[in-house]
Design a protein around this motif. Structure first.
Motif, PDB file in Angstrom:
ATOM      1  N   GLY A  77       5.612  -0.763  12.885  1.00  0.00           N
ATOM      2  CA  GLY A  77       5.837   0.175  12.027  1.00  0.00           C
ATOM      3  C   GLY A  77       7.116   0.250  11.312  1.00  0.00           C
ATOM      4  O   GLY A  77       7.416  -0.766  10.870  1.00  0.00           O
ATOM      5  N   GLU A  78       7.755   1.326  11.097  1.00  0.00           N
ATOM      6  CA  GLU A  78       8.923   1.337  10.164  1.00  0.00           C
ATOM      7  C   GLU A  78      10.164   0.741  10.634  1.00  0.00           C
ATOM      8  O   GLU A  78      10.726   0.357  10.157  1.00  0.00           O
ATOM      9  N   ALA A  79      10.018   0.860  12.010  1.00  0.00           N
ATOM     10  CA  ALA A  79      11.184   0.401  12.662  1.00  0.00           C
ATOM     11  C   ALA A  79      11.178  -1.453  12.383  1.00  0.00           C
ATOM     12  O   ALA A  79      12.310  -1.930  12.335  1.00  0.00           O
ATOM     13  N   LEU A  80      10.015  -1.745  12.451  1.00  0.00           N
ATOM     14  CA  LEU A  80       9.963  -3.456  12.145  1.00  0.00           C
ATOM     15  C   LEU A  80      10.358  -3.415  10.881  1.00  0.00           C
ATOM     16  O   LEU A  80      11.207  -4.544  10.590  1.00  0.00           O
ATOM     17  N   LEU A  81       9.872  -2.788   9.650  1.00  0.00           N
ATOM     18  CA  LEU A  81      10.419  -3.002   8.384  1.00  0.00           C
ATOM     19  C   LEU A  81      11.839  -2.886   8.260  1.00  0.00           C
ATOM     20  O   LEU A  81      12.540  -3.421   7.492  1.00  0.00           O
ATOM     21  N   VAL A  82      12.467  -1.821   8.933  1.00  0.00           N
ATOM     22  CA  VAL A  82      13.889  -1.597   8.877  1.00  0.00           C
ATOM     23  C   VAL A  82      14.530  -2.821   9.675  1.00  0.00           C
ATOM     24  O   VAL A  82      15.543  -3.374   8.905  1.00  0.00           O
ATOM     25  N   PRO A  93       8.892   5.337  -3.998  1.00  0.00           N
ATOM     26  CA  PRO A  93       8.866   4.560  -2.881  1.00  0.00           C
ATOM     27  C   PRO A  93      10.177   4.272  -2.275  1.00  0.00           C
ATOM     28  O   PRO A  93      11.246   3.745  -2.969  1.00  0.00           O
ATOM     29  N   CYS A  94      10.222   4.580  -0.978  1.00  0.00           N
ATOM     30  CA  CYS A  94      11.761   3.889  -0.390  1.00  0.00           C
ATOM     31  C   CYS A  94      11.543   2.601  -0.220  1.00  0.00           C
ATOM     32  O   CYS A  94      10.546   1.673   0.006  1.00  0.00           O
ATOM     33  N   PRO A  95      12.639   1.724  -0.779  1.00  0.00           N
ATOM     34  CA  PRO A  95      12.982   0.450  -0.995  1.00  0.00           C
ATOM     35  C   PRO A  95      12.607  -0.531   0.304  1.00  0.00           C
ATOM     36  O   PRO A  95      12.500  -1.694   0.424  1.00  0.00           O
ATOM     37  N   ILE A  96      12.501   0.439   1.547  1.00  0.00           N
ATOM     38  CA  ILE A  96      12.449  -0.480   2.941  1.00  0.00           C
ATOM     39  C   ILE A  96      10.968  -0.342   3.430  1.00  0.00           C
ATOM     40  O   ILE A  96      10.282  -1.403   3.560  1.00  0.00           O
ATOM     41  N   CYS A  97      10.630   1.018   3.477  1.00  0.00           N
ATOM     42  CA  CYS A  97       9.245   1.138   4.165  1.00  0.00           C
ATOM     43  C   CYS A  97       8.298   1.532   3.061  1.00  0.00           C
ATOM     44  O   CYS A  97       6.757   1.322   3.470  1.00  0.00           O
ATOM     45  N   GLY A  98       8.529   1.878   1.861  1.00  0.00           N
ATOM     46  CA  GLY A  98       7.496   2.024   0.594  1.00  0.00           C
ATOM     47  C   GLY A  98       6.929   3.444   0.807  1.00  0.00           C
ATOM     48  O   GLY A  98       6.251   3.851  -0.178  1.00  0.00           O
ATOM     49  N   SER A  99       7.363   4.211   1.820  1.00  0.00           N
ATOM     50  CA  SER A  99       6.916   5.741   1.783  1.00  0.00           C
ATOM     51  C   SER A  99       7.479   6.204   0.660  1.00  0.00           C
ATOM     52  O   SER A  99       8.760   6.254   0.307  1.00  0.00           O
ATOM     53  N   PRO A 100       6.941   7.608  -0.052  1.00  0.00           N
ATOM     54  CA  PRO A 100       7.447   8.449  -0.924  1.00  0.00           C
ATOM     55  C   PRO A 100       8.579   9.308  -0.385  1.00  0.00           C
ATOM     56  O   PRO A 100       8.454   9.865   0.512  1.00  0.00           O
ATOM     57  N   SER A 101       9.644   9.301  -1.200  1.00  0.00           N
ATOM     58  CA  SER A 101      10.865  10.053  -0.675  1.00  0.00           C
ATOM     59  C   SER A 101      11.788  10.387  -1.663  1.00  0.00           C
ATOM     60  O   SER A 101      11.906   9.407  -2.776  1.00  0.00           O
ATOM     61  N   ALA A 104       0.869  -1.019   0.112  1.00  0.00           N
ATOM     62  CA  ALA A 104       0.018   0.101   0.064  1.00  0.00           C
ATOM     63  C   ALA A 104       0.759   1.212   0.035  1.00  0.00           C
ATOM     64  O   ALA A 104       0.471   2.173  -0.826  1.00  0.00           O
ATOM     65  N   ARG A 105       1.876   1.023   0.834  1.00  0.00           N
ATOM     66  CA  ARG A 105       2.701   2.320   0.898  1.00  0.00           C
ATOM     67  C   ARG A 105       3.616   2.546  -0.406  1.00  0.00           C
ATOM     68  O   ARG A 105       3.675   3.527  -1.068  1.00  0.00           O
ATOM     69  N   ALA A 106       3.842   1.501  -1.138  1.00  0.00           N
ATOM     70  CA  ALA A 106       4.668   1.580  -2.412  1.00  0.00           C
ATOM     71  C   ALA A 106       3.874   2.238  -3.312  1.00  0.00           C
ATOM     72  O   ALA A 106       4.137   3.020  -4.265  1.00  0.00           O
ATOM     73  N   ALA A 107       2.394   1.649  -3.386  1.00  0.00           N
ATOM     74  CA  ALA A 107       1.467   2.025  -4.577  1.00  0.00           C
ATOM     75  C   ALA A 107       1.035   3.402  -4.331  1.00  0.00           C
ATOM     76  O   ALA A 107       1.013   4.221  -5.262  1.00  0.00           O
ATOM     77  N   LEU A 108       0.818   3.705  -3.258  1.00  0.00           N
ATOM     78  CA  LEU A 108       0.727   5.307  -2.758  1.00  0.00           C
ATOM     79  C   LEU A 108       1.973   6.275  -3.385  1.00  0.00           C
ATOM     80  O   LEU A 108       1.752   7.275  -3.986  1.00  0.00           O
ATOM     81  N   ALA A 109       3.277   5.641  -3.303  1.00  0.00           N
ATOM     82  CA  ALA A 109       4.280   6.580  -3.441  1.00  0.00           C
ATOM     83  C   ALA A 109       4.186   6.872  -5.020  1.00  0.00           C
ATOM     84  O   ALA A 109       4.614   7.747  -5.615  1.00  0.00           O
ATOM     85  N   LEU A 110       3.839   5.619  -5.605  1.00  0.00           N
ATOM     86  CA  LEU A 110       4.083   5.590  -7.083  1.00  0.00           C
ATOM     87  C   LEU A 110       2.686   6.410  -7.900  1.00  0.00           C
ATOM     88  O   LEU A 110       2.942   7.122  -8.651  1.00  0.00           O
TER      89      LEU A 110
END
Length: 253
Positions: free
Chosen positions: A190-195, A148-156, A134-140
């Motif tokens: 959250g992000e800490a778990l993904l990292v 999208p960030c390759p780790i959390c998928g947030s746009p950056s 969902a994060r990756a799709a939203l970023a795209l």
């Protein structure tokens, strides 16, 4: 005998209590220089009382990182203000200061459309990957904010994103990544778990890559390679093993 200005001012400040106030103000103002620009954006000094400096931080991960660096921070303060700061305490809470770089306002209609579309796409992914998809799709769907960030998928605009870069350096997150790699539970989310999962994945792949040539020549090392492969499969069930490792272990089965 006429008074000299440099003698009068300190005495006047002392009598008015201004010297201590001035000292506290200087200590608080020096926090940015002491802690560094990046962490200064995620924290703010609140008060200096009885030699104890209280600092508010934005989240528990930042608090842990600063606590880990507390002795180094105290040494820097000692260099600038000898004997003034004897302890640093961190409290987690929302920061009151204004962000240095204001965010670009979102287009509400575009954001709503992008969010709905991202959720639709994520529903097609395995349950454990839906949040990341969902994060990756939203970023795209919001390319103006970056890929999208390759780790959390947030746009950056930068990869990894600033949050993930900070978490990658956190001793706490690295320790939890080791726990994950060994099949132990973690309290991260959250992000800490993904990292942490990203670090565990990279570590397992690196260890398999290093062990494979040796296991190819020495059969006694293959159980170790099989153990690494099993841990990788357990932690990342949706991913495949490196082809060389998978081929070697298939011959052993």
């Amino acid at each position: 005998m006429p008074w000299r200005l440099k003698e009068v001012i300190p005495e006047a400040l002392k009598k008015a209590g201004g010297k201590e106030k001035l000292k506290r103000g200087l200590v608080l103002a020096a926090w940015r220089e002491v802690v560094g620009r990046e962490l200064a954006q995620l924290s703010e000094p609140l008060a200096l009382e009885g030699g104890a400096l209280t600092v508010r931080v934005a989240d528990p991960v930042t608090a842990h990182q600063l606590t880990y660096s507390r002795l180094a921070l105290l040494r820097r303060y000692e260099e600038q203000f000898p004997g003034v700061v004897k302890e640093i305490r961190f409290v987690v809470g929302p920061l009151e200061k204004e962000p240095e770089t204001p965010k670009t306002p979102e287009n509400p209609e575009r954001l709503l459309w992008a969010s709905r579309r991202a959720l639709e796409l994520s529903e097609k992914a395995p349950l454990e990957l839906r949040e990341k998809v969902a994060r990756a799709a939203l970023a795209l769907l919001q390319k103006d904010r970056g890929e999208p960030c390759p780790i959390c998928g947030s746009p950056s605009p930068k990869h990894p994103c600033p949050t993930c870069r900070r978490l990658l350096e956190s001793p706490w997150v690295r320790k939890e990544a080791e726990r994950l790699k060994r099949g132990r539970p973690t309290g991260l989310e959250g992000e800490a778990l993904l990292v942490a999962r990203h670090l565990a994945r990279q570590s397992l792949l690196s260890e398999m890559e290093a062990l494979y040539p040796q296991a190819l020549r020495d059969e006694t090392l293959r159980p170790l390679l099989r153990d690494l492969a099993q841990r990788f499969r357990t932690l990342f069930p949706g991913e495949t093993l490196p082809e060389a490792v998978r081929s070697l272990l298939a011959k052993e089965a």
